[in-house]
Design a protein around this motif. Structure first.
Motif, short mmCIF file in Angstrom:
data_model
loop_
_atom_site.label_atom_id
_atom_site.label_comp_id
_atom_site.label_asym_id
_atom_site.label_seq_id
_atom_site.Cartn_x
_atom_site.Cartn_y
_atom_site.Cartn_z
N ARG A 20 8.88 -9.39 -26.09
CA ARG A 20 8.37 -8.12 -25.55
C ARG A 20 7.71 -8.37 -24.19
N HIS A 21 7.01 -9.51 -24.04
CA HIS A 21 6.35 -9.80 -22.78
C HIS A 21 7.38 -10.09 -21.70
N ARG A 26 10.04 -0.61 -19.22
CA ARG A 26 10.85 -0.02 -18.17
C ARG A 26 10.09 1.15 -17.53
N VAL A 27 9.87 1.06 -16.24
CA VAL A 27 9.15 2.11 -15.51
C VAL A 27 10.17 3.10 -14.96
N VAL A 28 10.06 4.33 -15.38
CA VAL A 28 10.99 5.38 -14.92
C VAL A 28 10.22 6.30 -13.99
N LEU A 328 2.69 -7.62 -9.00
CA LEU A 328 3.53 -8.10 -10.09
C LEU A 328 4.64 -7.10 -10.37
N THR A 329 5.75 -7.59 -10.83
CA THR A 329 6.82 -6.72 -11.31
C THR A 329 6.37 -6.08 -12.62
N GLY A 332 6.26 -8.68 -15.29
CA GLY A 332 5.15 -9.61 -15.07
C GLY A 332 3.83 -8.98 -15.40
N ALA A 333 3.66 -7.68 -15.04
CA ALA A 333 2.40 -7.00 -15.33
C ALA A 333 2.20 -6.89 -16.83
N ALA A 334 3.28 -6.60 -17.60
CA ALA A 334 3.16 -6.50 -19.05
C ALA A 334 2.82 -7.87 -19.65
N ALA A 335 3.44 -8.92 -19.13
CA ALA A 335 3.15 -10.26 -19.65
C ALA A 335 1.72 -10.65 -19.37
N ALA A 336 1.26 -10.34 -18.13
CA ALA A 336 -0.13 -10.67 -17.78
C ALA A 336 -1.10 -9.90 -18.64
N SER A 337 -0.79 -8.64 -18.92
CA SER A 337 -1.66 -7.83 -19.76
C SER A 337 -1.72 -8.39 -21.18
N GLY A 338 -0.56 -8.81 -21.72
CA GLY A 338 -0.54 -9.37 -23.05
C GLY A 338 -1.30 -10.67 -23.14
#
Length: 348
Positions: A20-21, A26-28, A328-329, A332-338
């Motif tokens: 998931r990270h 997906r940003v729409v 961050l992409t 990357g932002a989701a991974a950093a947040s996790g």
């Protein structure tokens, strides 16, 4: 921290959470269909107008180019600028005095300023200029002498000689402008917090210091936009002095097109000159407002060039071709947040 005060190592993410990270969310982007439709309509109207400017021969751009820098037009332009400067300076100086009178505790000064403002805002500007130009019908001579008499034993002038067309236009514009300037300045002064003045008075600061060091710099932020608006209106308001045959810009253009019947291109000459003057004043207004905003905001607003650069950078980033430096992409932002949430949970 552990039960005995020992630090606990951060728990790495589980294998189930890793995909998931890595995949991220997906940003729409939001699609503003209404905005795009209106933008397309506005762009079409602008392009249609520009196309007509380039293809319609009735605009007669060759005539426009011939008279744009004509000596008579330039002389009329200088007269327009001269009237604007004289009337603007005199109007705002007199307006400042009237504003102080309106704020005075003297009933006589307050009432005199109020009646002045009421009268000169009630009478049309054209009528004021005509009255000053024909003042000789009321007072054939003007001078200095014995009060309340016509014995001008010190100095005496014929009114028609003393008040020329330029003087009548300048007096009419100045007195008319002073009435509006007084209300603008008074509103700016009233916008200042009275608590600051009370604190300055409690410290024993003189009234003059309080006005010029505390009240006026803060009032200027409210005065400047309206003041420049009045100056721009005064530039265009000088066109009414054609009623006394003063050869300013608009009157000069009228004389030329009445002679050669090229109405549209000559009117365009006046329109473009007025637009150039207004543009220069608008740029000056922006920088003056920016200067007075230094004491009121933590960070100055961006300049138009900075806004354009920022807008272009944001639009380029939306294409996904050039991510911002240090950003961050989405994955990357989701991974950093996790990862941050995992570390927080481990340290709790």
């Amino acid at each position: 921290m552990g039960a005995e005060g020992q630090p606990v190592a951060a728990v790495p993410p589980t294998d189930a959470a890793a995909p998931r990270h890595e995949a991220g969310l997906r940003v729409v982007p939001v699609k503003h269909w209404g905005r795009w439709a209106l933008s397309a309509i506005v762009a079409f109207v602008i392009l249609q107008f520009l196309w007509s400017l380039a293809t319609n021969p009735q605009w007669q751009w060759n005539v426009f180019a011939e008279y744009f820098f004509a000596p008579s037009v330039i002389n009329g332009l200088w007269l327009t600028l001269g009237l604007t400067v004289v009337s603007g300076v005199a109007g705002f100086v007199l307006g400042a005095v009237l504003a102080v009178f309106r704020l005075s505790k003297s009933p006589l000064l307050n009432a005199a300023a109020w009646w002045y403002i009421w009268f000169f805002r009630s009478v049309p500007l054209v009528v004021q200029i005509l009255v000053w130009y024909n003042l000789g019908y009321l007072y054939p001579t003007l001078g200095l002498g014995t009060p309340f008499t016509t014995d001008f034993w010190l100095l005496e002038f014929p009114t028609t000689t003393l008040i020329s067309a330029f003087a009548a236009a300048a007096i009419g514009l100045s007195l008319h402008q002073a009435a509006y300037s007084a209300e603008i300045i008074r509103a700016g002064i009233l916008s200042v917090d009275q608590g600051q003045l009370e604190a300055a008075g409690a410290l024993g600061l003189p009234r003059r210091i309080r006005f010029f060091r505390i009240t006026l710099p803060q009032a200027a932020r409210a005065i400047v936009p309206n003041a420049f608006n009045e100056i721009i209106g005064l530039v265009k308001g000088t066109s009414v002095v054609f009623i006394v045959a003063l050869p300013e810009l608009f009157y000069t253009v009228q004389v030329i097109y009445n002679r050669n019947q090229r109405v549209i291109p000559l009117l365009l000459v006046a329109v473009v000159w007025y637009a150039l003057i207004t543009t220069i004043l608008s740029i000056a207004q922006y920088h003056v407002e920016r200067r007075f905003a230094r004491g009121a905001v933590r960070e100055l607003p961006p300049t138009p060039i900075q806004r354009a650069t920022s807008w272009a950078r944001i639009q380029w980033q939306r294409l996904g071709d050039a991510p911002a430096h240090g950003s961050l992409t989405p994955a990357g932002a989701a991974a950093a947040s996790g990862t941050a949430s995992t570390r927080t949970g481990g340290a709790a």
